[in-house]
Design a protein around this motif. Structure first.
Motif, short mmCIF file in Angstrom:
data_model
loop_
_atom_site.label_atom_id
_atom_site.label_comp_id
_atom_site.label_asym_id
_atom_site.label_seq_id
_atom_site.Cartn_x
_atom_site.Cartn_y
_atom_site.Cartn_z
N ILE A 67 16.88 2.96 0.72
CA ILE A 67 17.91 2.70 1.71
C ILE A 67 18.68 3.98 2.03
N LYS A 68 18.59 4.39 3.24
CA LYS A 68 19.29 5.58 3.68
C LYS A 68 20.67 5.17 4.22
N LYS A 69 21.46 6.18 4.45
CA LYS A 69 22.77 5.88 5.01
C LYS A 69 22.60 5.23 6.37
N GLN A 70 23.19 4.06 6.53
CA GLN A 70 23.02 3.32 7.76
C GLN A 70 23.78 3.97 8.91
N LYS A 71 23.09 4.01 10.04
CA LYS A 71 23.76 4.44 11.25
C LYS A 71 24.69 3.33 11.72
N GLU A 72 25.62 3.71 12.50
CA GLU A 72 26.57 2.72 13.00
C GLU A 72 25.84 1.64 13.78
N LYS A 73 26.11 0.41 13.44
CA LYS A 73 25.57 -0.79 14.08
C LYS A 73 24.08 -0.99 13.84
N ARG A 74 23.43 -0.08 13.12
CA ARG A 74 22.00 -0.29 12.83
C ARG A 74 21.86 -0.71 11.38
N ILE A 75 21.16 -1.81 11.22
CA ILE A 75 20.97 -2.37 9.88
C ILE A 75 19.62 -1.91 9.34
N GLU A 76 19.62 -1.41 8.12
CA GLU A 76 18.38 -0.93 7.50
C GLU A 76 18.28 -1.53 6.10
N LYS A 77 17.11 -2.10 5.80
CA LYS A 77 16.89 -2.74 4.51
C LYS A 77 15.51 -2.37 3.97
N ALA A 78 15.25 -2.78 2.75
CA ALA A 78 13.97 -2.43 2.12
C ALA A 78 13.45 -3.56 1.26
N CYS A 79 12.16 -3.51 1.03
CA CYS A 79 11.54 -4.45 0.08
C CYS A 79 10.30 -3.80 -0.50
N LEU A 80 9.77 -4.42 -1.53
CA LEU A 80 8.54 -3.95 -2.17
C LEU A 80 7.53 -5.08 -2.20
N LEU A 81 6.26 -4.71 -2.00
CA LEU A 81 5.15 -5.65 -2.18
C LEU A 81 4.25 -5.09 -3.27
N PHE A 82 3.85 -5.94 -4.19
CA PHE A 82 2.94 -5.54 -5.27
C PHE A 82 1.58 -6.16 -4.98
N CYS A 83 0.54 -5.32 -4.92
CA CYS A 83 -0.76 -5.75 -4.42
C CYS A 83 -1.89 -5.41 -5.41
N PRO A 84 -2.93 -6.26 -5.47
CA PRO A 84 -4.06 -5.97 -6.36
C PRO A 84 -4.92 -4.79 -5.91
N GLU A 85 -5.04 -4.56 -4.60
CA GLU A 85 -5.86 -3.45 -4.10
C GLU A 85 -5.31 -2.12 -4.62
N SER A 86 -6.20 -1.25 -5.09
CA SER A 86 -5.77 0.02 -5.68
C SER A 86 -5.79 1.19 -4.71
N ASP A 87 -6.53 1.06 -3.61
CA ASP A 87 -6.71 2.16 -2.66
C ASP A 87 -5.67 2.04 -1.55
N SER A 88 -4.73 2.98 -1.50
CA SER A 88 -3.63 2.90 -0.53
C SER A 88 -4.12 3.00 0.91
N VAL A 89 -5.16 3.79 1.16
CA VAL A 89 -5.69 3.91 2.52
C VAL A 89 -6.37 2.61 2.96
N LYS A 90 -7.06 1.97 2.05
CA LYS A 90 -7.68 0.67 2.37
C LYS A 90 -6.62 -0.36 2.71
N ILE A 91 -5.49 -0.29 2.01
CA ILE A 91 -4.39 -1.22 2.31
C ILE A 91 -3.94 -1.02 3.75
N MET A 92 -3.75 0.24 4.15
CA MET A 92 -3.30 0.51 5.51
C MET A 92 -4.34 0.10 6.54
N ASP A 93 -5.60 0.29 6.21
CA ASP A 93 -6.68 -0.11 7.11
C ASP A 93 -6.63 -1.62 7.37
N ARG A 94 -6.43 -2.39 6.32
CA ARG A 94 -6.36 -3.84 6.47
C ARG A 94 -5.13 -4.23 7.29
N ILE A 95 -4.02 -3.55 7.09
CA ILE A 95 -2.80 -3.87 7.83
C ILE A 95 -2.98 -3.53 9.32
N GLU A 96 -3.59 -2.37 9.60
CA GLU A 96 -3.82 -1.99 10.99
C GLU A 96 -4.67 -3.04 11.71
#
Length: 417
Positions: free
Chosen positions: A8-37
């Protein structure tokens, strides 16, 4: 879990910024992005570990970190995965099965998907709608990746449907929870007879119906029906008589306070009726001959009623093996043999179950024992209401009946899981 420190970075005025984490069985980060795309209509072929979605002022940035990555992302992923597993392990809850299966799911995870999302906070109702829309997209990704999501402070874990699996207070919205199915590839067990693979698959399906997680990577039993039966009716009858004698002796020592001589005298008629002396294992004989056996030994051998029930089941003297969630009906188990006045009579009255039935039961109990032992090693209760002691004794009896490990002697049955 320190999410704000990472994302979470410093929020700009009136802009809301949040974060979350997902834990996944797939080990290859590029394959994860490929599936998301591809999931969001892209062409695939991702070459990086990050992806951005934007609709108007709503923006979602996703970055995958795999434990097997060859950079700092690997260290980060390992730290987060170890941290979340430890966090769940320490949660106190009366939902033991849900906690255990969530822990198994997280133990299968090999990557972390960092998500930062933001939108213009122009009004409470509009902001709430944007929040829900973005969370819905993130949960769809969670479902796609067979993952677990945690928003905000990381103390509540959600499935891909947005349902609360477990939070730091031990609460859940689920009646049960099952980890993602991470099955072995087609090569797993391909050299084993088809019958063995199908037997494993039936056991796994049976346990899944009862919401019990068992590792799909456990070995297959190698025995096949054409090799059986492994024990003769006479052997099983003799083993049943020996188990009855040992159990009665132990009960006399423990419950009735008899000394060695008194207990031996009490069970002598049973020994004679069923010719038990011929069928005692070396360890049983040494135990029965020792006037100074310890209380721990006596308790251990009193458990042999559970093995006796399995012999009676194999001989067709009882209709079924009950769910191993509590000790057997001891008086009923004893009565099943009291109907016979000799070993010969027991043999004549038996109707031996098929070897296939015995192998099915052996395969299932082996996997159930793994569930009990693994839970105990982690300091958690046995799942599904199983009684670990009952399961272990059935494991011994069924492996002996099935002739697992080259039809070894009773004392040599391997109970490792």
């Amino acid at each position: 879990m320190g999410l704000r420190d990472h994302f979470i970075k410093k929020q700009k005025e009136k802009r809301i910024e949040k974060a979350c984490l997902l834990f996944c069985p797939e080990s290859d980060s590029v394959k994860i992005m490929d599936r998301i795309e591809i999931f969001f209509g892209g062409s695939g072929g991702a070459k990086t570990n990050n992806y951005t979605l934007q609709n108007g002022d709503m923006k979602i940035f996703l970055a995958a970190c795999g434990a097997s990555d060859n950079n700092a992302n690997s260290t980060y992923a390992k730290e987060q995965l170890n941290g979340v597993q430890g966090f769940v392990y320490r949660i106190e809850t009366d939902q033991g099965d849900v906690k255990l299966n969530l822990f198994y799911h997280l133990r299968q995870c090999k990557s972390v998907l960092r998500v930062i999302y933001s939108y213009e906070g122009t009004g409470s109702r509009e902001s709430e709608g944007k929040e829900q829309e973005i969370r819905s997209l993130i949960l769809r990704v969670t479902d796609l990746l067979q993952g677990v999501a945690t928003f905000g402070d990381g103390t509540a874990f959600l499935d891909g449907q947005g349902r609360l699996i477990l939070d730091s207070k031990g609460r859940t919205e689920l009646d049960y929870y099952m980890p993602a199915e991470m099955l072995p590839g087609e090569e797993w067990g391909k050299d084993m007879p088809r019958e063995c693979r199908e037997r494993r698959d039936r056991s796994m399906a049976w346990m899944k119906e009862r919401h019990l997680y068992v590792s799909p990577w456990l070995p297959l039993l190698t025995e096949t029906e054409k090799e059986g039966p492994a024990r003769t009716v006479r052997e099983i009858c003799g083993r049943a008589g020996a188990l009855l004698a040992v159990s009665l002796y132990s009960e006399c020592r423990l419950g009735e306070g008899m000394d060695h001589g008194q207990a031996r005298a009490f069970m002598a008629p049973v020994m004679e009726r069923f010719e038990a002396e011929k069928y005692f294992s070396p360890r049983e004989k040494a135990y029965l001959d020792n006037p100074d056996s310890t209380r721990e030994e006596q308790i251990s051998y009193a458990w042999q009623y559970e093995n006796l029930l399995v012999m009676e089941w194999a001989l067709g003297l009882v209709s079924e093996l009950p769910w191993p969630g509590e000790i057997c009906d001891v008086p009923g188990t004893v009565r099943a043999l009291q109907a016979f006045d000799s070993l010969d009579a027991m043999e004549r009255g038996a109707s031996l179950r098929s070897y296939g039935e015995v192998l099915d039961a052996a395969d299932l109990i082996y996997r159930l024992d793994w569930a009990c032992v693994d839970a105990r090693v982690m300091g958690m209760q046995a799942p599904g209401g199983l009684d670990a002691g009952v399961v272990a004794e059935r494991h011994r009896a069924l492996f002996w009946l099935a002739g697992v490990d080259s039809r070894c002697a009773w004392d040599d049955v391997d109970l490792s899981t």
